[in-house]
Design an enzyme around this catalytic site. Structure first.
Site: not given
Ligand code: PHE
Length: 357
Positions: A183, A179, A82
């Site tokens: 998503v 939220g 991350k």
């Molecule tokens: N924000 C996404 C998660 O927490 C991160 C992600 C998505 C990384 C797609 C790579 C590909 O899952």
């Protein structure tokens, strides 16, 4: 140095933590690489205001480890990373994301990054000027990642309802979504389409307006936890379930896309004791990762239906086993993911790329 960063890395099994600072753009942040034992580390870039460097680092490390757990139970041959960038009005963001692209390029393919809170298509395109190790927006990339996450959450919710009541029976259900961003909004659409009475909260007025147009009932954010509902879906930030919020909850099930909604691991047990079914966050929210990883590793798009099916089945399995063992589903899922991680680490990829045979 019991509480220092090196001790935290050893406790959590981290490979590398990078501190980032770019003189030109003014950006600062961290990148935590948790695991690359069976493939590249995949994970999003979060841009957020933190109260201190320590808080940012802690969040970064927790989020990176959660990505590895997502990979393990999602059957993805990759690990977790991350990046967090400290939001600040004086940063030149275009230059900042280009800088991050160069950092990622310099890691030589060990890390590939994707979207997260504060980093969308525009920012990913800035990173992509400097490196291929990024999920590309549009036709050249893996497609709609937030839709993949939303589909996984929908199917995971369905598995949880079936687990408790023997059927989903959507038209009888009331779901509260915290939220209505990338998503949450797609999830709301999916639920409304199934006949659910959907309500939600959103702090950003623009997003709230868009959601109201969809037909989502907007709740006052101070009321979201106390709203009596079948499912509460955290789809915003982490850390929202803690000693003060848990006693106020009036949902039977918690199932959403937010990473690390539990303030601490022990809060899963607190929910379990109160009779609230908590669907493990890193299991139900793996849709984007599954889609992004599949594209990255195989250059093909995985259909949303397959992703939803796999997540639904995994949630079902976890809930059944947890019920049989009398443990909280989160505890069981973490345990299982850690076992799989140990297996991966006992049989890692060689550090050098495999020679062509
Ligand atoms: N924000 C996404 C998660 O927490 C991160 C992600 C998505 C990384 C797609 C790579 C590909 O899952």
């Amino acid at each position: 140095m019991e509480n220092g960063i090196l001790a935290a890395m050893a406790r959590g099994g981290f490979e590398r933590v990078l501190a980032l600072h770019d003189r030109r753009s003014g950006v600062r942040g961290y990148m935590a690489i948790h695991d690359t034992s069976v493939g590249p580390a995949l994970g999003g870039v979060r841009r957020w205001v933190y109260r201190s460097d320590e808080e940012a680092l802690r969040d970064c490390m927790r989020l990176a480890r959660a990505m590895t757990l997502k990979c393990c139970l999602g059957g993805v041959d990759a690990g977790g990373v991350k990046t967090v960038l400290l939001d600040h009005p004086e940063v030149d963001w275009e230059a900042a994301y280009e800088y991050l692209g160069r950092v990622i390029e310099g890691l030589g393919g060990v890390v590939s990054c994707g979207p997260d809170v504060g980093t969308g298509e525009r920012e990913l395109a800035w990173i992509a000027r400097e490196t291929h190790h990024v999920t590309r927006p549009g036709a050249r990339g893996p497609g709609r990642l937030s839709a993949a996450t939303a589909e996984g959450v929908f199917r995971g919710m369905q598995a949880a309802l079936e687990h408790l009541d023997g059927e989903a029976d959507w038209p009888r259900r009331h779901v509260v979504i915290q939220g209505l961003g990338a998503v949450g909004r797609v999830l709301a659409e999916r639920l409304l389409g199934a006949g659910v009475r959907g309500a939600g909260t959103e702090l950003d007025p623009e997003r709230a307006g868009a959601a109201e147009e969809l037909g989502v009932e907007l709740l006052d954010p101070t009321r979201e936890l106390g709203e009596e509902c079948d499912v509460f879906a955290p789809c915003a930030l982490g850390g929202i379930l803690h000693d003060l919020s848990i006693p106020r909850l009036r949902a039977r099930i918690i199932a959403g896309s937010a990473n690390n909604p539990l303030a601490r691991g022990g809060h899963a047990d607190a929910l379990h004791e109160r009779g609230v079914l908590y669907v493990p966050d890193f299991v139900i929210s793996a849709g984007a990762l599954m889609r992004g990883a599949h594209f990255h590793l195989e250059r093909r798009r995985k259909p949303l239906g397959h992703i939803g099916e796999r997540i639904g089945a995994t949630v079902q399995g976890v809930l059944e086993r947890a019920a049989a063992e009398g443990s909280s589903p989160q505890r069981l899922a973490v345990h299982e993911a850690e076992r799989l991680l140990e297996e991966r680490r006992a049989d890692p990829l060689p550090a050098e790329p495999l020679a062509p045979s």
